[in-house]
Design a protein around this motif. Structure first.
Motif, PDB file in Angstrom:
ATOM      1  N   GLU A 144      -8.007   8.156  27.781  1.00  0.00           N
ATOM      2  CA  GLU A 144      -9.373   8.187  28.309  1.00  0.00           C
ATOM      3  C   GLU A 144      -9.725   6.875  28.995  1.00  0.00           C
ATOM      4  O   GLU A 144     -10.361   6.867  30.066  1.00  0.00           O
ATOM      5  N   LEU A 145      -9.305   5.755  28.398  1.00  0.00           N
ATOM      6  CA  LEU A 145      -9.570   4.447  29.005  1.00  0.00           C
ATOM      7  C   LEU A 145      -8.906   4.338  30.370  1.00  0.00           C
ATOM      8  O   LEU A 145      -9.543   3.941  31.356  1.00  0.00           O
ATOM      9  N   PRO A 147      -4.945  10.391  17.979  1.00  0.00           N
ATOM     10  CA  PRO A 147      -6.218   9.722  18.332  1.00  0.00           C
ATOM     11  C   PRO A 147      -6.009   8.459  19.165  1.00  0.00           C
ATOM     12  O   PRO A 147      -6.781   8.189  20.104  1.00  0.00           O
ATOM     13  N   TRP A 148      -4.982   7.670  18.824  1.00  0.00           N
ATOM     14  CA  TRP A 148      -4.693   6.462  19.608  1.00  0.00           C
ATOM     15  C   TRP A 148      -4.351   6.837  21.038  1.00  0.00           C
ATOM     16  O   TRP A 148      -4.833   6.202  21.997  1.00  0.00           O
ATOM     17  N   CYS A 149      -3.512   7.852  21.218  1.00  0.00           N
ATOM     18  CA  CYS A 149      -3.104   8.278  22.564  1.00  0.00           C
ATOM     19  C   CYS A 149      -4.287   8.790  23.367  1.00  0.00           C
ATOM     20  O   CYS A 149      -4.420   8.491  24.561  1.00  0.00           O
ATOM     21  N   LEU A 150      -5.170   9.573  22.727  1.00  0.00           N
ATOM     22  CA  LEU A 150      -6.328  10.116  23.438  1.00  0.00           C
ATOM     23  C   LEU A 150      -7.290   9.006  23.858  1.00  0.00           C
ATOM     24  O   LEU A 150      -7.829   9.027  24.974  1.00  0.00           O
ATOM     25  N   LYS A 151      -7.480   8.034  22.973  1.00  0.00           N
ATOM     26  CA  LYS A 151      -8.363   6.912  23.321  1.00  0.00           C
ATOM     27  C   LYS A 151      -7.791   6.097  24.471  1.00  0.00           C
ATOM     28  O   LYS A 151      -8.515   5.719  25.409  1.00  0.00           O
ATOM     29  N   ARG A 152      -6.477   5.836  24.443  1.00  0.00           N
ATOM     30  CA  ARG A 152      -5.858   5.064  25.521  1.00  0.00           C
ATOM     31  C   ARG A 152      -5.882   5.852  26.831  1.00  0.00           C
ATOM     32  O   ARG A 152      -6.146   5.291  27.899  1.00  0.00           O
ATOM     33  N   ALA A 203      -5.095  -1.413  19.456  1.00  0.00           N
ATOM     34  CA  ALA A 203      -6.199  -0.512  19.764  1.00  0.00           C
ATOM     35  C   ALA A 203      -7.380  -1.230  20.413  1.00  0.00           C
ATOM     36  O   ALA A 203      -8.429  -0.616  20.621  1.00  0.00           O
ATOM     37  N   ASP A 204      -7.233  -2.519  20.712  1.00  0.00           N
ATOM     38  CA  ASP A 204      -8.357  -3.297  21.225  1.00  0.00           C
ATOM     39  C   ASP A 204      -8.272  -3.556  22.727  1.00  0.00           C
ATOM     40  O   ASP A 204      -8.885  -4.499  23.242  1.00  0.00           O
ATOM     41  N   THR A 222      -9.364  -3.124  26.370  1.00  0.00           N
ATOM     42  CA  THR A 222     -10.615  -2.718  27.007  1.00  0.00           C
ATOM     43  C   THR A 222     -10.432  -2.670  28.520  1.00  0.00           C
ATOM     44  O   THR A 222      -9.356  -2.963  29.052  1.00  0.00           O
TER      45      THR A 222
END
Length: 382
Positions: free
Chosen positions: A322-323, A315-320, A271-272, A274
């Protein structure tokens, strides 16, 4: 061989089984070499026939009635009919038209796909009247091979330059299903890339050594000698680093001409990640190459993975997602200063195991990140 292993200690000794295994391995290698030689010879024959066919067509372009050699081009073999039929399932797909830029706006097509990445390479079975005929997509890809609108995709691989395991092995199998009449075979391209990779590692080691020497006092002889040894060691490395990519060219795949093999590691599952991660910077360099060399359609893995795992929650998929959305948007805006062709169509590929809930969330997120072109509605007054 299986029966011999099961009878160890009963009918055969360990030594006899080992000898049998060695003979079995030698016979397998010999058989594989014979088949590879025959297939290679057949491909060379097909290339010569294809060259003669093209020359004959060129000579008879002015003939009104087509000559006898103008026959239907053979479709892919139907030996794997069951396998090809199983990959013809309907896939989730959503398309958008977006605008980028403040003053000088550019228009792009955005598409989100839920499918196996190798479906873009795999030829689908197409039967008309009981006969196997080439799919229209194959004809379109072939016609644009020497055009200014090439198609490319990003394939995530490890740092070893081979096709022995995993998705690389399956990709190599798809490339070998038919003869490539325009480019060298995959292994020949790999051999060229290996030589270029050695030179790239040597250059990288020299650059790193020069940076280290600038920070080291010139009076420290021991440090200088250590840096020279490190430079020689790093220059001989054959493996690629995370974020590196190599390119292969193909004319016998279904929907792509160019494949960018992007090197990733296990960190992409965390999850890190960037915007400064080597894989993200690798995507930037791929978009730069696409702009320079007329690759107007590019397929990118939205989650930077090809398969789902247990730790990849919504949540992990949405964060990735969006990045990747925001980084790619920035790269596309930056691409206006790179010159060359614009990437007209950008496809974001998500693994086929993704849930419909997550896929819908990706589609809802896209208009929030990109400026979607909305239709102008006029109400007619009476």
């Amino acid at each position: 061989m299986n029966r011999a292993v099961q009878t160890v200690g009963v009918g055969l000794t360990d030594r006899e089984v080992n000898q049998l295994a060695a003979r079995h391995f030698e016979n397998t290698q010999l058989l594989e070499s014979q088949w590879e030689s025959e297939i290679s010879s057949l491909k060379e024959t097909q290339k010569r026939e294809y060259k003669d066919f093209v020359m004959n067509v060129q000579e008879h372009t002015q003939v009104t009635v087509g000559p006898a050699f103008m026959q239907r081009i053979r479709a892919p073999s139907d030996m794997a009919e069951d396998e090809r039929t199983s990959h013809n399932a309907t896939r989730l797909e959503e398309s958008f038209t977006i605008h980028l830029g403040a003053q000088l706006k550019t228009t792009h097509n955005l598409r989100i796909l839920c499918a196996d990445v190798l479906d873009l390479c795999r030829h689908k079975l197409n039967k008309v009247g009981g006969l196997i005929v080439p799919q229209p997509q194959r004809l379109q890809t072939a016609m644009s091979l020497y055009s200014n609108s090439l198609s490319g995709m990003v394939l995530l691989v490890d740092n070893r330059l081979n096709s022995y395991t995993g998705i690389k092995r399956e990709f190599a199998r798809l490339c070998g299903e038919s003869t490539d009449f325009h480019f060298p075979d995959l292994e020949s391209q790999f051999e060229t890339i290996r030589q270029d990779g050695l030179r790239a590692n040597e250059w990288r080691a020299v650059q790193k050594a020069e940076q280290n020497l600038e920070r080291i006092s010139s009076s420290s002889t021991l440090s200088c000698g250590s840096s020279h040894e490190t430079q020689q060691k790093e220059g001989k490395q054959k493996n690629l680093q995370t974020g590196d990519f190599y390119i292969t060219r193909h004319s016998n795949l279904s929907e792509v001409h160019i494949v960018f093999h992007l090197v990733v590691d296990s960190a992409v599952y965390g999850a890190d990640v960037t915007s400064r991660h080597p894989v993200i910077m690798g995507l930037r360099n791929i978009l730069k190459i696409a702009c320079r060399y007329d690759i107007t359609t590019l397929t990118v893995p939205l989650l930077l993975v090809h398969e789902m795992s247990e730790e990849m929650t919504i949540p992990w998929c949405l964060k990735r997602a969006e990045l990747v959305f925001k980084c790619v948007k920035g790269f596309m805006i930056e691409s206006t200063s790179w010159g060359g062709s614009e990437t007209n169509t950008l496809q974001f590929l998500v693994p086929k195991e993704i849930s419909e809930e997550a896929f819908t969330a990706f589609c809802q997120m896209s208009p929030q990140v990109f400026r979607v072109s909305n239709p102008l509605v006029l109400n007619a007054s009476s």
